[in-house]
Design a protein around this motif. Structure first.
Motif, PDB file in Angstrom:
ATOM      1  N   PRO A  51       0.810  -1.219   0.000  1.00 51.09           N
ATOM      2  CA  PRO A  51       0.000   0.000   0.000  1.00 51.09           C
ATOM      3  C   PRO A  51       0.845   1.271   0.000  1.00 51.09           C
ATOM      4  CG  PRO A  51       0.034  -0.949   2.197  1.00 51.09           C
ATOM      5  CD  PRO A  51       0.759  -1.917   1.298  1.00 51.09           C
ATOM      6  N   THR A  52       0.262   2.350  -0.531  1.00 47.79           N
ATOM      7  CA  THR A  52       0.908   3.658  -0.576  1.00 47.79           C
ATOM      8  C   THR A  52       0.771   4.324   0.787  1.00 47.79           C
ATOM      9  OG1 THR A  52       0.410   3.880  -2.921  1.00 47.79           O
ATOM     10  CG2 THR A  52       0.899   5.921  -1.719  1.00 47.79           C
ATOM     11  N   ARG A  53       1.911   4.772   1.339  1.00 48.50           N
ATOM     12  CA  ARG A  53       1.869   5.466   2.631  1.00 48.50           C
ATOM     13  C   ARG A  53       2.200   6.942   2.509  1.00 48.50           C
ATOM     14  NH1 ARG A  53       6.617   6.544   5.123  1.00 48.50           N
ATOM     15  NH2 ARG A  53       8.482   5.518   4.359  1.00 48.50           N
ATOM     16  N   GLN A  54       2.759   7.364   1.333  1.00 44.91           N
ATOM     17  CA  GLN A  54       3.117   8.770   1.162  1.00 44.91           C
ATOM     18  C   GLN A  54       3.110   9.149  -0.314  1.00 44.91           C
ATOM     19  OE1 GLN A  54       7.314  10.303   1.768  1.00 44.91           O
ATOM     20  NE2 GLN A  54       6.317  11.114   3.615  1.00 44.91           N
ATOM     21  N   ILE A  55       2.631  10.359  -0.595  1.00 42.72           N
ATOM     22  CA  ILE A  55       2.689  10.956  -1.926  1.00 42.72           C
ATOM     23  C   ILE A  55       3.334  12.331  -1.764  1.00 42.72           C
ATOM     24  CG2 ILE A  55       1.338  11.967  -3.823  1.00 42.72           C
ATOM     25  CD1 ILE A  55       1.277   8.959  -3.934  1.00 42.72           C
ATOM     26  N   ALA A  56       4.429  12.577  -2.491  1.00 41.06           N
ATOM     27  CA  ALA A  56       5.115  13.875  -2.468  1.00 41.06           C
ATOM     28  C   ALA A  56       5.106  14.445  -3.887  1.00 41.06           C
ATOM     29  CB  ALA A  56       6.544  13.725  -1.963  1.00 41.06           C
ATOM     30  N   VAL A  57       4.597  15.669  -4.025  1.00 39.98           N
ATOM     31  CA  VAL A  57       4.478  16.328  -5.326  1.00 39.98           C
ATOM     32  C   VAL A  57       5.385  17.549  -5.345  1.00 39.98           C
ATOM     33  CG1 VAL A  57       2.906  17.538  -6.893  1.00 39.98           C
ATOM     34  CG2 VAL A  57       2.085  15.557  -5.589  1.00 39.98           C
ATOM     35  N   ASP A  58       6.287  17.606  -6.331  1.00 38.45           N
ATOM     36  CA  ASP A  58       7.126  18.789  -6.542  1.00 38.45           C
ATOM     37  C   ASP A  58       6.342  19.765  -7.414  1.00 38.45           C
ATOM     38  OD1 ASP A  58       9.160  17.637  -5.094  1.00 38.45           O
ATOM     39  OD2 ASP A  58      10.304  17.006  -6.851  1.00 38.45           O
ATOM     40  N   ILE A  59       6.272  21.019  -6.988  1.00 38.88           N
ATOM     41  CA  ILE A  59       5.531  22.043  -7.722  1.00 38.88           C
ATOM     42  C   ILE A  59       6.423  22.556  -8.851  1.00 38.88           C
ATOM     43  CG2 ILE A  59       4.273  24.227  -7.545  1.00 38.88           C
ATOM     44  CD1 ILE A  59       3.205  21.848  -5.755  1.00 38.88           C
ATOM     45  N   PRO A  60       5.939  22.494 -10.105  1.00 36.11           N
ATOM     46  CA  PRO A  60       6.773  22.937 -11.236  1.00 36.11           C
ATOM     47  C   PRO A  60       7.071  24.433 -11.174  1.00 36.11           C
ATOM     48  CG  PRO A  60       4.833  21.730 -12.009  1.00 36.11           C
ATOM     49  CD  PRO A  60       4.643  21.974 -10.544  1.00 36.11           C
ATOM     50  N   THR A  95       7.715  36.694  -1.205  1.00 35.60           N
ATOM     51  CA  THR A  95       9.154  36.416  -1.216  1.00 35.60           C
ATOM     52  C   THR A  95       9.474  34.925  -1.185  1.00 35.60           C
ATOM     53  OG1 THR A  95       9.255  36.595   1.189  1.00 35.60           O
ATOM     54  CG2 THR A  95       9.695  38.608  -0.085  1.00 35.60           C
ATOM     55  N   GLU A  96       8.461  34.082  -0.917  1.00 34.78           N
ATOM     56  CA  GLU A  96       8.673  32.635  -0.934  1.00 34.78           C
ATOM     57  C   GLU A  96       7.426  31.961  -1.492  1.00 34.78           C
ATOM     58  OE1 GLU A  96       9.410  31.530   3.162  1.00 34.78           O
ATOM     59  OE2 GLU A  96       7.275  31.338   3.563  1.00 34.78           O
ATOM     60  N   ASP A  97       7.598  30.707  -1.926  1.00 33.06           N
ATOM     61  CA  ASP A  97       6.465  29.970  -2.477  1.00 33.06           C
ATOM     62  C   ASP A  97       6.640  28.482  -2.195  1.00 33.06           C
ATOM     63  OD1 ASP A  97       4.023  29.645  -3.705  1.00 33.06           O
ATOM     64  OD2 ASP A  97       4.653  30.402  -5.658  1.00 33.06           O
ATOM     65  N   VAL A  98       5.577  27.752  -2.387  1.00 36.91           N
ATOM     66  CA  VAL A  98       5.558  26.313  -2.130  1.00 36.91           C
ATOM     67  C   VAL A  98       6.324  25.583  -3.233  1.00 36.91           C
ATOM     68  CG1 VAL A  98       4.059  24.287  -1.878  1.00 36.91           C
ATOM     69  CG2 VAL A  98       3.369  26.486  -0.901  1.00 36.91           C
ATOM     70  N   VAL A  99       7.209  24.659  -2.846  1.00 37.64           N
ATOM     71  CA  VAL A  99       7.977  23.876  -3.809  1.00 37.64           C
ATOM     72  C   VAL A  99       7.651  22.382  -3.734  1.00 37.64           C
ATOM     73  CG1 VAL A  99       9.881  25.523  -3.994  1.00 37.64           C
ATOM     74  CG2 VAL A  99       9.973  23.714  -2.251  1.00 37.64           C
ATOM     75  N   ARG A 100       7.087  21.929  -2.605  1.00 40.28           N
ATOM     76  CA  ARG A 100       6.731  20.510  -2.483  1.00 40.28           C
ATOM     77  C   ARG A 100       5.594  20.373  -1.472  1.00 40.28           C
ATOM     78  NH1 ARG A 100      11.510  17.114  -1.385  1.00 40.28           N
ATOM     79  NH2 ARG A 100      11.618  17.056  -3.631  1.00 40.28           N
ATOM     80  N   ILE A 101       4.662  19.476  -1.803  1.00 45.72           N
ATOM     81  CA  ILE A 101       3.570  19.130  -0.884  1.00 45.72           C
ATOM     82  C   ILE A 101       3.613  17.623  -0.697  1.00 45.72           C
ATOM     83  CG2 ILE A 101       1.070  19.055  -0.559  1.00 45.72           C
ATOM     84  CD1 ILE A 101       0.948  21.686  -2.196  1.00 45.72           C
ATOM     85  N   THR A 102       3.557  17.200   0.571  1.00 46.02           N
ATOM     86  CA  THR A 102       3.627  15.769   0.887  1.00 46.02           C
ATOM     87  C   THR A 102       2.450  15.370   1.765  1.00 46.02           C
ATOM     88  OG1 THR A 102       6.045  15.890   0.818  1.00 46.02           O
ATOM     89  CG2 THR A 102       5.084  13.961   1.899  1.00 46.02           C
ATOM     90  N   TRP A 103       1.758  14.319   1.341  1.00 47.04           N
ATOM     91  CA  TRP A 103       0.696  13.696   2.133  1.00 47.04           C
ATOM     92  C   TRP A 103       1.266  12.388   2.687  1.00 47.04           C
ATOM     93  CZ3 TRP A 103      -0.179  16.067  -2.520  1.00 47.04           C
ATOM     94  CH2 TRP A 103      -1.205  17.012  -2.600  1.00 47.04           C
ATOM     95  N   VAL A 133       4.265  21.791 -18.436  1.00 44.75           N
ATOM     96  CA  VAL A 133       4.971  21.733 -17.162  1.00 44.75           C
ATOM     97  C   VAL A 133       4.835  20.313 -16.627  1.00 44.75           C
ATOM     98  CG1 VAL A 133       4.746  24.188 -16.592  1.00 44.75           C
ATOM     99  CG2 VAL A 133       2.998  22.580 -15.811  1.00 44.75           C
ATOM    100  N   TYR A 134       5.850  19.854 -15.938  1.00 39.54           N
ATOM    101  CA  TYR A 134       5.882  18.483 -15.411  1.00 39.54           C
ATOM    102  C   TYR A 134       5.910  18.513 -13.888  1.00 39.54           C
ATOM    103  CZ  TYR A 134       6.808  17.298 -20.210  1.00 39.54           C
ATOM    104  OH  TYR A 134       6.706  17.164 -21.580  1.00 39.54           O
ATOM    105  N   TRP A 135       5.116  17.647 -13.285  1.00 40.77           N
ATOM    106  CA  TRP A 135       4.971  17.530 -11.835  1.00 40.77           C
ATOM    107  C   TRP A 135       5.608  16.222 -11.379  1.00 40.77           C
ATOM    108  CZ3 TRP A 135       1.454  21.020  -9.230  1.00 40.77           C
ATOM    109  CH2 TRP A 135       0.727  21.855 -10.077  1.00 40.77           C
ATOM    110  N   PRO A 136       6.838  16.235 -10.912  1.00 51.76           N
ATOM    111  CA  PRO A 136       7.426  15.005 -10.368  1.00 51.76           C
ATOM    112  C   PRO A 136       6.650  14.564  -9.112  1.00 51.76           C
ATOM    113  CG  PRO A 136       9.122  16.631 -10.852  1.00 51.76           C
ATOM    114  CD  PRO A 136       7.799  17.332 -10.953  1.00 51.76           C
ATOM    115  N   VAL A 137       6.320  13.285  -9.065  1.00 49.75           N
ATOM    116  CA  VAL A 137       5.576  12.719  -7.933  1.00 49.75           C
ATOM    117  C   VAL A 137       6.343  11.509  -7.412  1.00 49.75           C
ATOM    118  CG1 VAL A 137       3.407  11.673  -7.179  1.00 49.75           C
ATOM    119  CG2 VAL A 137       3.368  13.471  -8.926  1.00 49.75           C
ATOM    120  N   ARG A 138       6.551  11.494  -6.101  1.00 49.67           N
ATOM    121  CA  ARG A 138       7.197  10.351  -5.454  1.00 49.67           C
ATOM    122  C   ARG A 138       6.151   9.623  -4.635  1.00 49.67           C
ATOM    123  NH1 ARG A 138      10.398  14.245  -6.507  1.00 49.67           N
ATOM    124  NH2 ARG A 138      12.520  13.922  -7.194  1.00 49.67           N
TER     125      ARG A 138
END
Length: 181
Positions: A51-60, A95-103, A133-138
Motif C-alpha cells: 500500500p501507498t503510505r506517502q505521496i510527495a508532489v514537486d511544484i513545477p 518572497t517565498e512559495d511552495v515547492v513541495r507538498i507531501t501527504w 509543465v511536469y509535476w514530479p511525484v514520489r
C-alpha cells in the motif's frame, strides 16, 4: 471557430497524456495560462501489492501559490523556498512559495491499498506562458517506492518513459487581460 480549435487541442492533449493511466497522472491535463488550476493526482496502485503510505508532489517552476487539499487520515507537509525574484500579488510582496507538498498516512489503516484508487489534490496558479509543465511525484509504499519523475527529452514522447512525471499542458490565453486567482 475558437471553441472548435480549443476542443481539438483538448482532445489531442488527452490523447498525448492519457496513455500513462498506470502511472500517477493529473485528472485534467490542460489549463489556460495564468488561470487558477486544480491539480488532482490520480493514484491507481501501490508498489506491487504494497500500500501507498506517502505521496510527495514537486511544484513545477512557474506554478504559484500552491495550496493542498487535506485528506482525512493523512498529514500534510508544505515545503516553501525563497523566490529568486519576489513577486507582487494583491498589493503585497511575495518572497517565498511552495515547492513541495507531501501527504503521509497517519496509520497503516489509513494507507492507500494497492487494489484501491484515490486522488491527492491541490490548487495553484498556472504560469502565464503556454507550454508543458511536469509535476514530479514520489510514491512511497509500505515496501518500496515509485518515482514518477521522468521528463521527456527533445524528440521523446511521454509514453516512451517508464516512470513519467505528471504532465500539464498550459494553453495560450485569448489575449484579453483578466484577473486570475
Amino acid at each position: 471557430m475558437k471553441n472548435i480549435a480549443a476542443t481539438a487541442l483538448l482532445l489531442s492533449a488527452g490523447g498525448l497524456f492519457g496513455s500513462a493511466s498506470a502511472h500517477v497522472v493529473l485528472e485534467y491535463q490542460v489549463a489556460p495560462a495564468g488561470a487558477g488550476y486544480k491539480a488532482a493526482f490520480k493514484v491507481g496502485h501501490g508498489c506491487g501489492a504494497s500500500p501507498t503510505r506517502q505521496i510527495a508532489v514537486d511544484i513545477p517552476a512557474g506554478m504559484r501559490g500552491a495550496r493542498p487539499m487535506p485528506k482525512p487520515g493523512w498529514t500534510l507537509d508544505v515545503q516553501r523556498e525563497k523566490l529568486a525574484q519576489p513577486t507582487t500579488s494583491h498589493g503585497r510582496s511575495i518572497t517565498e512559495d511552495v515547492v513541495r507538498i507531501t501527504w503521509t498516512a497517519k496509520t497503516p489503516d489509513d494507507m492507500l491499498q494497492s487494489a484501491h484508487y484515490d486522488e491527492f489534490a491541490l490548487v495553484a496558479q498556472a504560469p502565464e506562458q503556454a507550454g508543458t509543465v511536469y509535476w514530479p511525484v514520489r510514491q512511497v509504499c509500505a515496501e518500496g517506492k515509485n518515482d514518477w519523475t521522468e521528463v521527456p527529452k527533445a524528440g521523446q514522447k511521454l509514453s516512451d518513459l517508464k516512470s513519467p512525471a505528471a504532465a500539464l499542458e498550459i494553453l495560450p490565453t485569448g489575449g484579453a487581460a483578466a484577473h486570475h486567482h
